[in-house]
Design a protein around this motif. Sequence first.
Motif, PDB file in Angstrom:
ATOM      1  N   PRO A   1       0.826  -1.213   0.000  1.00 53.23           N
ATOM      2  CA  PRO A   1       0.000   0.000   0.000  1.00 53.23           C
ATOM      3  C   PRO A   1       0.856   1.257   0.000  1.00 53.23           C
ATOM      4  O   PRO A   1       1.987   1.260   0.490  1.00 53.23           O
ATOM      5  N   SER A   2       0.309   2.308  -0.555  1.00 52.75           N
ATOM      6  CA  SER A   2       0.997   3.596  -0.564  1.00 52.75           C
ATOM      7  C   SER A   2       1.089   4.141   0.865  1.00 52.75           C
ATOM      8  O   SER A   2       0.158   3.959   1.668  1.00 52.75           O
ATOM      9  N   PRO A   3       2.205   4.785   1.195  1.00 57.28           N
ATOM     10  CA  PRO A   3       2.323   5.367   2.538  1.00 57.28           C
ATOM     11  C   PRO A   3       1.210   6.364   2.857  1.00 57.28           C
ATOM     12  O   PRO A   3       0.852   6.560   4.022  1.00 57.28           O
ATOM     13  N   MET A   4       0.643   6.972   1.804  1.00 54.19           N
ATOM     14  CA  MET A   4      -0.416   7.959   2.014  1.00 54.19           C
ATOM     15  C   MET A   4      -1.812   7.361   1.872  1.00 54.19           C
ATOM     16  O   MET A   4      -2.804   8.053   2.093  1.00 54.19           O
ATOM     17  N   GLY A   5      -1.866   6.084   1.536  1.00 52.93           N
ATOM     18  CA  GLY A   5      -3.162   5.467   1.288  1.00 52.93           C
ATOM     19  C   GLY A   5      -3.581   4.552   2.412  1.00 52.93           C
ATOM     20  O   GLY A   5      -2.870   4.382   3.412  1.00 52.93           O
ATOM     21  N   PRO A   6      -4.754   3.896   2.254  1.00 54.39           N
ATOM     22  CA  PRO A   6      -5.260   2.975   3.277  1.00 54.39           C
ATOM     23  C   PRO A   6      -4.409   1.712   3.331  1.00 54.39           C
ATOM     24  O   PRO A   6      -3.810   1.315   2.326  1.00 54.39           O
ATOM     25  N   PRO A   7      -4.341   1.049   4.480  1.00 57.78           N
ATOM     26  CA  PRO A   7      -3.509  -0.154   4.610  1.00 57.78           C
ATOM     27  C   PRO A   7      -3.983  -1.314   3.745  1.00 57.78           C
ATOM     28  O   PRO A   7      -3.207  -2.216   3.424  1.00 57.78           O
ATOM     29  N   GLU A   8      -5.258  -1.291   3.363  1.00 54.65           N
ATOM     30  CA  GLU A   8      -5.753  -2.375   2.520  1.00 54.65           C
ATOM     31  C   GLU A   8      -5.504  -2.112   1.031  1.00 54.65           C
ATOM     32  O   GLU A   8      -5.928  -2.890   0.178  1.00 54.65           O
ATOM     33  N   GLY A   9      -4.827  -1.026   0.714  1.00 52.32           N
ATOM     34  CA  GLY A   9      -4.530  -0.710  -0.678  1.00 52.32           C
ATOM     35  C   GLY A   9      -3.321  -1.484  -1.186  1.00 52.32           C
ATOM     36  O   GLY A   9      -2.758  -2.338  -0.510  1.00 52.32           O
ATOM     37  N   GLY A  10      -2.920  -1.179  -2.395  1.00 56.51           N
ATOM     38  CA  GLY A  10      -1.761  -1.827  -2.992  1.00 56.51           C
ATOM     39  C   GLY A  10      -2.121  -3.003  -3.882  1.00 56.51           C
ATOM     40  O   GLY A  10      -3.193  -3.602  -3.760  1.00 56.51           O
ATOM     41  N   ILE A  11      -1.203  -3.311  -4.776  1.00 52.18           N
ATOM     42  CA  ILE A  11      -1.453  -4.356  -5.771  1.00 52.18           C
ATOM     43  C   ILE A  11      -1.556  -5.735  -5.127  1.00 52.18           C
ATOM     44  O   ILE A  11      -2.410  -6.548  -5.494  1.00 52.18           O
ATOM     45  N   ARG A  12      -0.695  -6.038  -4.156  1.00 52.60           N
ATOM     46  CA  ARG A  12      -0.730  -7.369  -3.558  1.00 52.60           C
ATOM     47  C   ARG A  12      -2.069  -7.625  -2.861  1.00 52.60           C
ATOM     48  O   ARG A  12      -2.651  -8.709  -2.984  1.00 52.60           O
ATOM     49  N   ASN A  13      -2.558  -6.647  -2.132  1.00 53.57           N
ATOM     50  CA  ASN A  13      -3.859  -6.808  -1.473  1.00 53.57           C
ATOM     51  C   ASN A  13      -4.981  -6.954  -2.495  1.00 53.57           C
ATOM     52  O   ASN A  13      -5.937  -7.712  -2.278  1.00 53.57           O
ATOM     53  N   MET A  14      -4.876  -6.232  -3.602  1.00 52.30           N
ATOM     54  CA  MET A  14      -5.879  -6.348  -4.652  1.00 52.30           C
ATOM     55  C   MET A  14      -5.913  -7.766  -5.215  1.00 52.30           C
ATOM     56  O   MET A  14      -6.980  -8.351  -5.437  1.00 52.30           O
ATOM     57  N   VAL A  15      -4.733  -8.332  -5.441  1.00 55.32           N
ATOM     58  CA  VAL A  15      -4.647  -9.696  -5.972  1.00 55.32           C
ATOM     59  C   VAL A  15      -5.228 -10.692  -4.978  1.00 55.32           C
ATOM     60  O   VAL A  15      -5.960 -11.624  -5.351  1.00 55.32           O
ATOM     61  N   GLU A  16      -4.918 -10.524  -3.710  1.00 58.45           N
ATOM     62  CA  GLU A  16      -5.462 -11.426  -2.701  1.00 58.45           C
ATOM     63  C   GLU A  16      -6.984 -11.364  -2.668  1.00 58.45           C
ATOM     64  O   GLU A  16      -7.657 -12.396  -2.522  1.00 58.45           O
ATOM     65  N   ARG A  17      -7.532 -10.178  -2.843  1.00 55.95           N
ATOM     66  CA  ARG A  17      -8.989 -10.040  -2.838  1.00 55.95           C
ATOM     67  C   ARG A  17      -9.623 -10.719  -4.042  1.00 55.95           C
ATOM     68  O   ARG A  17     -10.654 -11.394  -3.915  1.00 55.95           O
TER      69      ARG A  17
END
Length: 295
Positions: free
Chosen positions: A50-66
Amino acid sequence: MAGLVVVGVDGSASSLAAVEAAAREAQSRGAGLRVVHAFLWPAMHVPLGPSPMGPPEGGIRNMVERLVTEAVDRARETAHEVDLSHTVITGEPLTVLEAQSRTAELVVVGSRGMGGFVGLLVGSTAVHLAAHGRCPVLVVRDQRTEDGPVVLGVDGSDLGERAVEFAFAEAALRKAPLMALHAWTTWNATMPPPQDASEPYANPPGALSGEEERLLSEALAGHQERYPDVVVERRVVHGRTREALIAASRSAQLVVVGARGRGGFAGLLLGSVSQALLHHAHCPVAVVRGADADH
């Protein structure tokens, strides 16, 4: 467990339709189901967290897991008793799924994924996998088709023998009738031997049609005995193969074709008929490569 069905997912609606189809295939075969996502971003050195300025559930890896979790949940809803596994593999989708096809009995993909261009009827992954996969490849449309026969395109070639076997087995699993369709024109018809040696190019009316009927019967010989519960309709059509099979797909639940038939150029992995069906058929299409796939 008889084998393994692999389904490629990317989060698109088309891939979720493929998950449902793959779950039903695995259940009917008594096979395991593996949900696979090809994770290309690590190879491109893109930040995955996740981006340092974004939510902790953000980012490509979390998206893939979802998206993988959604696919797994969809598979479990479709077929509760299937032995289910999932994996995320770093690599390009075609390479990853081709490798998976070496140990699978069937690979299932959606007709178009997240990377599809607007207006593109079928994605490049589906087309290339149909050409390079080491097992049968089932390309699924977004809408499920439950009724109608399994349509088999028959050309009488040795390379099409595995497609015939696959179609009979699939019709038996689905408890559906099988329509075995062979289309011919005067340009590709099998020429019968002349009845009068003094006129080597003359044949009586109907001779060409009779030869095509014989070709279809020989291609199906032995299969109906192994699948006695499958009701078979034999249809010989005077016309172009692509148009005949696309028309038949309107009322079918599945079309089965070989990857390459009698008209293919040497070394061509996917014939024009198979490609036309992948792009224009109105139902899912299974492409079954011949014995050359082992090499």
